[in-house]
Design a protein around this motif. Structure first.
Motif, PDB file in Angstrom:
ATOM      1  N   THR A  19       0.840  -1.195   0.000  1.00 52.89           N
ATOM      2  CA  THR A  19       0.000   0.000   0.000  1.00 52.89           C
ATOM      3  C   THR A  19       0.872   1.240   0.000  1.00 52.89           C
ATOM      4  N   ASP A  21       0.555   5.505   0.232  1.00 52.24           N
ATOM      5  CA  ASP A  21      -0.224   6.726   0.417  1.00 52.24           C
ATOM      6  C   ASP A  21       0.363   7.790  -0.503  1.00 52.24           C
ATOM      7  N   LEU A  50      -0.093  -2.354  -6.881  1.00 52.66           N
ATOM      8  CA  LEU A  50      -0.054  -1.634  -5.605  1.00 52.66           C
ATOM      9  C   LEU A  50      -1.446  -1.138  -5.241  1.00 52.66           C
ATOM     10  N   ARG A  51      -1.713  -1.070  -3.951  1.00 49.14           N
ATOM     11  CA  ARG A  51      -2.925  -0.396  -3.475  1.00 49.14           C
ATOM     12  C   ARG A  51      -2.509   1.046  -3.248  1.00 49.14           C
ATOM     13  N   VAL A  53      -3.474   4.824  -2.076  1.00 49.57           N
ATOM     14  CA  VAL A  53      -4.429   5.581  -1.260  1.00 49.57           C
ATOM     15  C   VAL A  53      -4.168   7.066  -1.488  1.00 49.57           C
ATOM     16  N   SER A 149     -13.471   1.852   0.049  1.00 45.67           N
ATOM     17  CA  SER A 149     -13.490   0.961   1.202  1.00 45.67           C
ATOM     18  C   SER A 149     -14.457   1.472   2.259  1.00 45.67           C
ATOM     19  N   SER A 159      -9.330   3.513  -1.745  1.00 48.46           N
ATOM     20  CA  SER A 159      -8.438   2.394  -2.051  1.00 48.46           C
ATOM     21  C   SER A 159      -8.512   2.122  -3.531  1.00 48.46           C
ATOM     22  N   HIS A 161      -7.146  -0.039  -6.741  1.00 50.84           N
ATOM     23  CA  HIS A 161      -6.417  -1.215  -7.175  1.00 50.84           C
ATOM     24  C   HIS A 161      -6.882  -1.627  -8.559  1.00 50.84           C
TER      25      HIS A 161
END
Length: 165
Positions: A19, A21, A50-51, A53, A149, A159, A161
């Motif tokens: 993840t 940010d 990758l996630r 945010v 989310s 989120s 993806h």
């Protein structure tokens, strides 16, 4: 490659998906102010597995964030500078026809001032829209790249993806 490093770190920490940010304000100043540029950047990172945010600034910023005030003042200065340069350009274009002996020099000066004017105009409009967050959410949802989310309480966090199609 950054994605490979992040995947390696995720494995070390027993994370399923790494993840990241992302400060949307900083990214906007690097990739462009349009929501499409920002969304495209976020989706490219997500395509690497990758996630992502996205973190958007709040509606109200504390007075201690002086960089915002300085950028606003710089935009105003550049708007005024561009206006003065446009006036100078009008005068130079008039002179180029009247002063035949110096026309080459005047043309060079016109070219220089046109570049300066374009730069000042760009810098004067270099601002992130106040509704960036809402537009980004809409753009990401429209591009079918997001899942909002429900477990995250802060609506500024999305989120992102890559979804299989």
């Amino acid at each position: 490659d950054v994605a490979d490093i992040l995947h390696g770190l995720a494995r070390e920490r027993d994370m399923e998906i790494p993840t990241v940010d992302v400060d949307c304000s900083n990214v906007c100043f690097k990739v462009g102010k349009s929501v499409q540029c920002l969304a495209g950047f976020l989706m490219r990172w997500a395509q690497a597995g990758l996630r992502v945010v996205p973190i958007c600034d709040g509606k109200v910023r504390p007075i201690s964030k002086q960089a915002t005030n300085k950028r606003r003042a710089d935009r105003d200065k550049n708007r005024i500078k561009a206006s003065i340069l446009r006036k100078d350009l009008r005068e130079l274009r008039r002179r180029v026809y009247c002063d035949v002996n110096d026309s080459q020099e005047i043309m060079k000066e016109i070219a220089t001032k046109e570049k300066q004017c374009k730069s000042a105009e760009t810098a004067s409009s270099n601002v992130i829209s106040a509704d960036l967050e809402e537009k980004l959410v809409a753009e990401l949802i429209q591009s079918s790249a997001t899942s909002v989310s429900q477990s995250i309480l802060d609506p500024n966090l999305i989120s992102l993806h890559q979804q299989s199609r």
